[in-house]
Design a protein around this motif. Sequence first.
Motif, PDB file in Angstrom:
ATOM      1  N   ALA A  90      26.164  43.293  40.368  1.00 17.94           N
ATOM      2  CA  ALA A  90      27.297  42.419  40.095  1.00 17.94           C
ATOM      3  C   ALA A  90      27.337  41.285  41.111  1.00 17.94           C
ATOM      4  O   ALA A  90      27.037  41.491  42.290  1.00 17.94           O
ATOM      5  N   VAL A  91      27.694  40.085  40.640  1.00 12.91           N
ATOM      6  CA  VAL A  91      27.931  38.973  41.562  1.00 12.91           C
ATOM      7  C   VAL A  91      29.284  39.193  42.228  1.00 12.91           C
ATOM      8  O   VAL A  91      29.452  39.009  43.431  1.00 12.91           O
ATOM      9  N   LYS A  92      30.255  39.600  41.408  1.00 12.49           N
ATOM     10  CA  LYS A  92      31.601  39.929  41.902  1.00 12.49           C
ATOM     11  C   LYS A  92      31.987  41.302  41.367  1.00 12.49           C
ATOM     12  O   LYS A  92      31.559  41.683  40.269  1.00 12.49           O
ATOM     13  N   LEU A  93      32.831  41.993  42.123  1.00  9.78           N
ATOM     14  CA  LEU A  93      33.410  43.245  41.637  1.00  9.78           C
ATOM     15  C   LEU A  93      34.774  42.884  41.066  1.00  9.78           C
ATOM     16  O   LEU A  93      35.672  42.468  41.814  1.00  9.78           O
ATOM     17  N   ILE A  94      34.907  42.987  39.755  1.00  5.35           N
ATOM     18  CA  ILE A  94      36.144  42.513  39.110  1.00  5.35           C
ATOM     19  C   ILE A  94      36.942  43.696  38.594  1.00  5.35           C
ATOM     20  O   ILE A  94      36.433  44.529  37.823  1.00  5.35           O
ATOM     21  N   CYS A  95      38.197  43.761  39.036  1.00  3.02           N
ATOM     22  CA  CYS A  95      39.060  44.854  38.605  1.00  3.02           C
ATOM     23  C   CYS A  95      39.354  44.698  37.108  1.00  3.02           C
ATOM     24  O   CYS A  95      39.742  43.623  36.657  1.00  3.02           O
ATOM     25  N   PRO A  96      39.188  45.776  36.344  1.00  5.58           N
ATOM     26  CA  PRO A  96      39.384  45.656  34.892  1.00  5.58           C
ATOM     27  C   PRO A  96      40.864  45.469  34.499  1.00  5.58           C
ATOM     28  O   PRO A  96      41.151  45.068  33.366  1.00  5.58           O
ATOM     29  N   TYR A  97      41.809  45.713  35.436  1.00  6.62           N
ATOM     30  CA  TYR A  97      43.226  45.708  35.052  1.00  6.62           C
ATOM     31  C   TYR A  97      43.778  44.280  34.997  1.00  6.62           C
ATOM     32  O   TYR A  97      44.181  43.800  33.940  1.00  6.62           O
ATOM     33  N   HIS A  98      43.773  43.551  36.136  1.00  4.58           N
ATOM     34  CA  HIS A  98      44.322  42.181  36.142  1.00  4.58           C
ATOM     35  C   HIS A  98      43.323  41.176  36.714  1.00  4.58           C
ATOM     36  O   HIS A  98      43.682  40.088  37.111  1.00  4.58           O
ATOM     37  N   GLN A  99      42.084  41.625  36.808  1.00  3.91           N
ATOM     38  CA  GLN A  99      40.937  40.775  37.148  1.00  3.91           C
ATOM     39  C   GLN A  99      40.941  40.197  38.562  1.00  3.91           C
ATOM     40  O   GLN A  99      40.420  39.096  38.777  1.00  3.91           O
ATOM     41  N   TRP A 100      41.535  40.864  39.503  1.00  5.98           N
ATOM     42  CA  TRP A 100      41.275  40.450  40.877  1.00  5.98           C
ATOM     43  C   TRP A 100      39.765  40.617  41.112  1.00  5.98           C
ATOM     44  O   TRP A 100      39.161  41.594  40.638  1.00  5.98           O
ATOM     45  N   ALA A 101      39.197  39.645  41.847  1.00  5.03           N
ATOM     46  CA  ALA A 101      37.741  39.662  42.022  1.00  5.03           C
ATOM     47  C   ALA A 101      37.383  39.795  43.504  1.00  5.03           C
ATOM     48  O   ALA A 101      37.965  39.107  44.362  1.00  5.03           O
ATOM     49  N   TYR A 102      36.458  40.661  43.780  1.00  6.54           N
ATOM     50  CA  TYR A 102      36.038  40.931  45.166  1.00  6.54           C
ATOM     51  C   TYR A 102      34.563  40.590  45.332  1.00  6.54           C
ATOM     52  O   TYR A 102      33.753  40.786  44.415  1.00  6.54           O
ATOM     53  N   ASP A 103      34.220  40.131  46.506  1.00  5.08           N
ATOM     54  CA  ASP A 103      32.823  39.942  46.848  1.00  5.08           C
ATOM     55  C   ASP A 103      32.201  41.329  47.051  1.00  5.08           C
ATOM     56  O   ASP A 103      32.919  42.315  47.242  1.00  5.08           O
ATOM     57  N   THR A 104      30.878  41.372  47.057  1.00  5.32           N
ATOM     58  CA  THR A 104      30.233  42.678  47.210  1.00  5.32           C
ATOM     59  C   THR A 104      30.337  43.219  48.643  1.00  5.32           C
ATOM     60  O   THR A 104      29.888  44.336  48.919  1.00  5.32           O
ATOM     61  N   ASP A 105      30.920  42.438  49.542  1.00  7.41           N
ATOM     62  CA  ASP A 105      31.231  42.992  50.865  1.00  7.41           C
ATOM     63  C   ASP A 105      32.693  43.456  50.925  1.00  7.41           C
ATOM     64  O   ASP A 105      33.183  43.860  51.974  1.00  7.41           O
ATOM     65  N   SER A 107      35.491  41.601  50.302  1.00 14.24           N
ATOM     66  CA  SER A 107      36.550  40.608  50.506  1.00 14.24           C
ATOM     67  C   SER A 107      37.087  40.113  49.151  1.00 14.24           C
ATOM     68  O   SER A 107      36.334  39.965  48.187  1.00 14.24           O
ATOM     69  N   LEU A 108      38.383  39.869  49.115  1.00 12.71           N
ATOM     70  CA  LEU A 108      39.031  39.409  47.873  1.00 12.71           C
ATOM     71  C   LEU A 108      38.783  37.907  47.733  1.00 12.71           C
ATOM     72  O   LEU A 108      39.119  37.127  48.622  1.00 12.71           O
ATOM     73  N   THR A 109      38.193  37.502  46.615  1.00 11.48           N
ATOM     74  CA  THR A 109      37.864  36.082  46.447  1.00 11.48           C
ATOM     75  C   THR A 109      38.765  35.399  45.435  1.00 11.48           C
ATOM     76  O   THR A 109      38.919  34.181  45.470  1.00 11.48           O
ATOM     77  N   SER A 110      39.347  36.142  44.507  1.00 12.84           N
ATOM     78  CA  SER A 110      40.308  35.500  43.609  1.00 12.84           C
ATOM     79  C   SER A 110      41.329  36.509  43.112  1.00 12.84           C
ATOM     80  O   SER A 110      41.000  37.685  42.881  1.00 12.84           O
ATOM     81  N   ALA A 111      42.569  36.034  43.006  1.00 15.26           N
ATOM     82  CA  ALA A 111      43.669  36.877  42.534  1.00 15.26           C
ATOM     83  C   ALA A 111      44.462  36.039  41.530  1.00 15.26           C
ATOM     84  O   ALA A 111      45.356  35.270  41.909  1.00 15.26           O
ATOM     85  N   ARG A 112      44.099  36.151  40.294  1.00 11.63           N
ATOM     86  CA  ARG A 112      44.590  35.320  39.200  1.00 11.63           C
ATOM     87  C   ARG A 112      46.126  35.253  39.162  1.00 11.63           C
ATOM     88  O   ARG A 112      46.798  36.283  39.236  1.00 11.63           O
ATOM     89  N   LEU A 113      46.654  34.055  39.084  1.00 10.88           N
ATOM     90  CA  LEU A 113      48.083  33.795  38.881  1.00 10.88           C
ATOM     91  C   LEU A 113      48.985  34.242  40.030  1.00 10.88           C
ATOM     92  O   LEU A 113      50.201  34.280  39.871  1.00 10.88           O
ATOM     93  N   MET A 114      48.388  34.578  41.156  1.00 12.56           N
ATOM     94  CA  MET A 114      49.234  34.910  42.306  1.00 12.56           C
ATOM     95  C   MET A 114      49.723  33.593  42.935  1.00 12.56           C
ATOM     96  O   MET A 114      49.114  32.538  42.746  1.00 12.56           O
ATOM     97  N   PRO A 115      50.838  33.613  43.669  1.00  8.47           N
ATOM     98  CA  PRO A 115      51.393  32.369  44.222  1.00  8.47           C
ATOM     99  C   PRO A 115      50.398  31.642  45.129  1.00  8.47           C
ATOM    100  O   PRO A 115      49.490  32.267  45.685  1.00  8.47           O
TER     101      PRO A 115
END
Length: 404
Positions: A90-105, A107-115
């Motif tokens: 995987a390039v990113k580890l993406i949570c299947p629930y609300h699609q927060w995306a993590y790097d393979t180390d 670290s959180l790289t994106s959190a959709r629709l968060m402030p």
Amino acid sequence: MSRVISGRSLPGEFYHDREIFEMDMQRIFRRCWLYAGHESRIPERGDFFTWQIDRDSLIITRGRDGEINALFNSCRHRGSIICTEPFGRAVKLICPYHQWAYDTDGSLTSARLMPDDFDKSQFALARAHVRTLEGLIFVCLSAEPPPFELFSEAMLPRLLAHELTEARVCHQKEYSVDANWKLVAENSRECYHCGAGHPQYVKAVGFAAAIGSKLLAAEDRAQEEARQARLSACNLDPSPVPFAGDSWYHCRRFYLRDEFLTESLDGKPVAPLMGRVPGYEAGVLAVVTLPNLLLEVCPDYAVTLRVTPSGPLTTRVNVEWLVHKNALENTDFNLDRLTAFWRLTGEQDWKLCADNQLGVNSSAYRPGPYGPDETGVRHFVDWYLQRLIQTDPAAHSMALAGAQ
Ligand code: FES
Ligand code: FE
């Protein structure tokens, strides 16, 4: 609670009680270094495999920097599992629930629709400690892992010549064993059962056949001394690293019977030679790390057995077979031939362990005395009880109240 009697097998509840199983998880599997797998399972950046230990799932990844990470498979949003597959890339580890995306180390790289002012740096995945030794990945769930250095210093000179870093997993198999993990560990710590339980193993391995026969034991000792002398002449240290005190690792080199070049059913090689060992003079290097690894390295292949408790009465055993990374299936080795010896040996053991479990479940079971060939079991049980003692004085009195 029954008493533990020194020199006897453990009381039945140690093998089936839910509360003791929880203690085993807390005090052994959440504190010790655990073997996770060989690094060739994640050769490329972004590769991962998952591993369930107790309530935790771990994601073992190779990060973009090439380093190996052990990440807790629990999303920092509302906790969903992130990786649902046993392995992948995987390039990113993406949570299947609300699609927060993590790097393979992790670290959180994106959190959709968060402030806009949401601070992603505060929500990396939790990490377990990771160390590798010659391609073998170890993890520790504890915030304060026990020292790893003494282990690696002791093992490295014995392992180096086998070049396991140049090996790859060519096959793996998972078994669900109907037995408590301690029965599986105890089974692997003695060969008292080998004569009847493993006819093919006894045929290949001298010391197994020698159990119970002084004549054979003397013959094997003389043969072993001659072989060790030849090994020393090749600058390979044949000396063992014994279990000392309450140490958690052990290794020794043993030699197969003359007509056996490797651990195969017919004694013939099953794959190209690995590493810098002097042909088939190297014998077999056996490494045990408590609580969950048995490794045997033959001149042409290696096998690892990873033990993971999955309940008071069940244990998962994952077997990996390793060959030189350039060895090609069907050209350089045949998978059936390569795996036959340890498939058979393992499956014989799982049946013995399951039968052992059925017996210790009985209301008539009483701890029985160890024989002279069961010193490895005694060491394991002492080590196990020590782990309980070190972490809980109440467990101390429980475990040793009846020691004689
Ligand atoms: Fe993972 Fe919501 S639980 S993104
Ligand atoms: Fe066995």
